[in-house]
Design an enzyme around this catalytic site. Sequence first.
Site, PDB file in Angstrom:
ATOM      1  N   ARG A  47      -0.032   0.849  -6.585  1.00 17.09           N
ATOM      2  CA  ARG A  47       1.105   1.142  -5.584  1.00 17.09           C
ATOM      3  C   ARG A  47       2.509   1.159  -6.465  1.00 17.09           C
ATOM      4  O   ARG A  47       2.474   0.566  -7.354  1.00 17.09           O
ATOM      5  CB  ARG A  47       1.282   0.311  -4.444  1.00 17.09           C
ATOM      6  CG  ARG A  47      -0.167  -0.154  -3.871  1.00 17.09           C
ATOM      7  CD  ARG A  47       0.115  -1.285  -2.656  1.00 17.09           C
ATOM      8  NE  ARG A  47      -1.071  -1.855  -2.385  1.00 17.09           N
ATOM      9  CZ  ARG A  47      -1.257  -2.499  -1.161  1.00 17.09           C
ATOM     10  NH1 ARG A  47      -0.490  -2.892  -0.259  1.00 17.09           N
ATOM     11  NH2 ARG A  47      -2.486  -3.077  -0.732  1.00 17.09           N
ATOM     12  N   GLY A  48       3.561   1.587  -5.691  1.00 18.24           N
ATOM     13  CA  GLY A  48       4.634   1.594  -6.393  1.00 18.24           C
ATOM     14  C   GLY A  48       4.972   3.003  -7.144  1.00 18.24           C
ATOM     15  O   GLY A  48       4.190   3.510  -8.010  1.00 18.24           O
ATOM     16  N   ALA A  49       6.131   3.311  -6.923  1.00 15.49           N
ATOM     17  CA  ALA A  49       6.469   4.941  -7.373  1.00 15.49           C
ATOM     18  C   ALA A  49       6.289   5.076  -9.064  1.00 15.49           C
ATOM     19  O   ALA A  49       5.476   5.731  -9.313  1.00 15.49           O
ATOM     20  CB  ALA A  49       7.825   5.474  -7.141  1.00 15.49           C
ATOM     21  N   ARG A  84       0.150  11.538  -2.742  1.00 13.12           N
ATOM     22  CA  ARG A  84       1.017  10.824  -2.263  1.00 13.12           C
ATOM     23  C   ARG A  84       2.412  11.766  -2.173  1.00 13.12           C
ATOM     24  O   ARG A  84       2.869  11.747  -3.072  1.00 13.12           O
ATOM     25  CB  ARG A  84       1.491   9.401  -2.804  1.00 13.12           C
ATOM     26  CG  ARG A  84       0.417   8.378  -2.776  1.00 13.12           C
ATOM     27  CD  ARG A  84      -0.114   7.742  -1.557  1.00 13.12           C
ATOM     28  NE  ARG A  84       1.015   7.205  -0.707  1.00 13.12           N
ATOM     29  CZ  ARG A  84       1.263   6.001  -1.046  1.00 13.12           C
ATOM     30  NH1 ARG A  84       0.753   5.201  -2.124  1.00 13.12           N
ATOM     31  NH2 ARG A  84       2.368   5.701  -0.368  1.00 13.12           N
ATOM     32  N   GLN A 195       2.789  -5.220   2.031  1.00 14.77           N
ATOM     33  CA  GLN A 195       3.028  -5.310   0.475  1.00 14.77           C
ATOM     34  C   GLN A 195       4.065  -6.646   0.197  1.00 14.77           C
ATOM     35  O   GLN A 195       4.160  -6.787  -1.071  1.00 14.77           O
ATOM     36  CB  GLN A 195       3.686  -4.006  -0.289  1.00 14.77           C
ATOM     37  CG  GLN A 195       2.847  -3.122   0.079  1.00 14.77           C
ATOM     38  CD  GLN A 195       3.123  -2.086   1.073  1.00 14.77           C
ATOM     39  OE1 GLN A 195       3.513  -2.458   2.239  1.00 14.77           O
ATOM     40  NE2 GLN A 195       3.170  -0.632   0.999  1.00 14.77           N
ATOM     41  N   ASP A 235      11.114   5.173  -3.587  1.00 15.90           N
ATOM     42  CA  ASP A 235      10.071   6.045  -3.847  1.00 15.90           C
ATOM     43  C   ASP A 235      10.825   7.371  -4.183  1.00 15.90           C
ATOM     44  O   ASP A 235      10.126   8.172  -4.738  1.00 15.90           O
ATOM     45  CB  ASP A 235       9.133   6.161  -2.822  1.00 15.90           C
ATOM     46  CG  ASP A 235       8.314   4.880  -2.929  1.00 15.90           C
ATOM     47  OD1 ASP A 235       7.238   5.094  -3.137  1.00 15.90           O
ATOM     48  OD2 ASP A 235       8.803   3.961  -1.928  1.00 15.90           O
ATOM     49  N   ASN A 245      12.427   4.595   0.784  1.00 18.40           N
ATOM     50  CA  ASN A 245      11.708   3.295   0.482  1.00 18.40           C
ATOM     51  C   ASN A 245      10.665   3.193   1.697  1.00 18.40           C
ATOM     52  O   ASN A 245      10.810   3.797   2.619  1.00 18.40           O
ATOM     53  CB  ASN A 245      12.564   2.449  -0.104  1.00 18.40           C
ATOM     54  CG  ASN A 245      12.037   1.193  -0.920  1.00 18.40           C
ATOM     55  OD1 ASN A 245      11.178   1.561  -1.658  1.00 18.40           O
ATOM     56  ND2 ASN A 245      12.219   0.026  -0.240  1.00 18.40           N
ATOM     57  N   LYS A 246       9.924   2.069   1.243  1.00 14.25           N
ATOM     58  CA  LYS A 246       9.057   1.709   2.369  1.00 14.25           C
ATOM     59  C   LYS A 246       9.720   1.258   3.724  1.00 14.25           C
ATOM     60  O   LYS A 246      10.730   1.071   3.947  1.00 14.25           O
ATOM     61  CB  LYS A 246       8.506   0.325   1.774  1.00 14.25           C
ATOM     62  CG  LYS A 246       7.414  -0.012   2.750  1.00 14.25           C
ATOM     63  CD  LYS A 246       6.213   0.821   2.962  1.00 14.25           C
ATOM     64  CE  LYS A 246       5.466   1.196   1.636  1.00 14.25           C
ATOM     65  NZ  LYS A 246       4.494   2.264   1.747  1.00 14.25           N
TER      66      LYS A 246
END
Length: 350
Positions: A47-49, A84, A195, A235, A245-246
């Site tokens: 996970r994470g850009a 994604r 997360q 992101d 972002n999330k």
Amino acid sequence: MTPTRPITWFDDHALILDQTRLPHATHMLTLRTLEAAAEAIRDMQIRGAPLIGATAACGVALALRDDGSDSRLESALALLAATRPTAVNLHWALERMARRLRPLPVSDRHAAAVAESHAIIEEDIDTNCRIGQHGLDILRAIAERKHGRVRVMTHCNAGWLATADHGTALSPIYAAHAEGMDVSVWVSETRPRNQGLLTAWELRARGVPHTLIADNAAGLLLMRGEVDVVITGADRVAANGDTANKIGTYLKALAAHDNAVPFYIAAPVSTIDFACPGGEHIPIEDRHGDEVRCIAGLTRDGQSAEVRIAPSETAVANPAFDVTPARLITGIITEHGICTPAQVRALGGT
């Protein structure tokens, strides 16, 4: 000692830390094929850009190991790009790989893909270290003004688990802790994928004081004056400074703005989409409803289990991201320094 690199690239395979098993178990996965790399991205085993981009680059190299043809290259790029849609680093890394590989003879593509994917990983490590040093200046200024503990709020996970190392939003916190600053972190759980539990896991391993909170507690803490600064990752950053972002980040930005608490985004320049004029053009990923209907954890006897908290027929909307308007963002911390959202476009020439 807890490792701080969630991906290790060995040219013919990648070893990743399966983040779907955290924080209860540390489990490494070996990726040997393009399909395995795509699955790891799509199913959020990584996970994470920035980490998504690095893994995608490795996936391209894996795809070309036995077949460097045009058709193989293009199919690999297409498969990975579909995993994604919101994380711009994915598309940035794939475009970089394509520019490097398309002009080359078929026989040279695999070796070049391996070298380029290594370069992407190493550059990300250096970039995130520099983000940490620039963000450290913000925390130092707060510490000097307060003469006491610096209280940071974050959302989702933007630590080393989301990058090749160091992290983005957590990188300044790690730098501050390393130099002896008294710093603590409010960690949002970040439903529905939780997360925030990964952030708490990271901070605990580093010995950084932190407190896990329900997402909906953030506004009250900001109102009470118990937060000095909010720092999150991103992101995708649009050319006007609007930031995806999330899901839940926008609500924190609103509450921070209402209570005059500075709100920063920490992200590498590779996360900026200079072709995207504003946040309304950022695609928002919609994920499966069972991420909301169900929750994973441990039973009383320590066994992994998934519990359904809503009936399967319950209608669910599950957008994975939201967009924070530039007007709510104090600054964006990049590897080149701290800029205002209005200065984002100028970074296109760096």
